[in-house]
Write a protein that holds these residues in place. Structure first.
Motif: not given
Length: 125
Positions: A17, A19, A21-22, A52-53, A55
């Motif tokens: 996955g 994460d 950053d917006k 944004l996160n 998986s």
């Protein structure tokens, strides 16, 4: 495994996955996917995921001939894993993780196997 020729093996890479950053993508629910270019194989891509996160949990398998050329590749190269933002029929690469392939050889030396695989993290820049 029965279809492998002598000297061949399966190299497996699992993408878990990311994460995001917006501030980098400018939105709350970007549509993204990853691409991987490994050794002498075709580019492979994950499915498109939103958020944004993300998986991903995507496993890539490659049949490789384990010879001196391949081992040198692992010892000296980094694997680019690109994070791409989907733009309809087009896309834009928004970051690249450079996975140090030397870790594969280090993991083999320390006894990691497919039944007890190591997990490595890498920043996408």
């Amino acid at each position: 495994m029965d279809d492998l020729a002598p000297g061949e093996n399966i190299f497996e890479l699992r993408l878990l996955g990311v994460d995001i950053d917006k501030a980098v993508v400018g939105e709350d629910n970007p549509a993204t996917f990853m691409t991987v270019d490994f050794f002498e194989h075709e580019t492979q891509a994950t499915a498109v995921h939103g958020g944004l996160n993300v998986s991903v949990d995507h496993t890539l398998q490659y049949v490789v001939k384990v010879d001196d050329f391949f081992l040198e590749y692992l010892d000296t190269r980094h694997l680019p894993v690109e994070l791409n933002k989907s733009l309809g029929l087009d896309f834009a690469t928004i970051g690249v993780a450079h996975v140090n392939l030397r870790r594969v050889l280090d993991d083999a030396e320390t006894g990691h196997t497919a039944k007890s695989p190591p997990i490595h993290f890498c920043d996408v820049v």
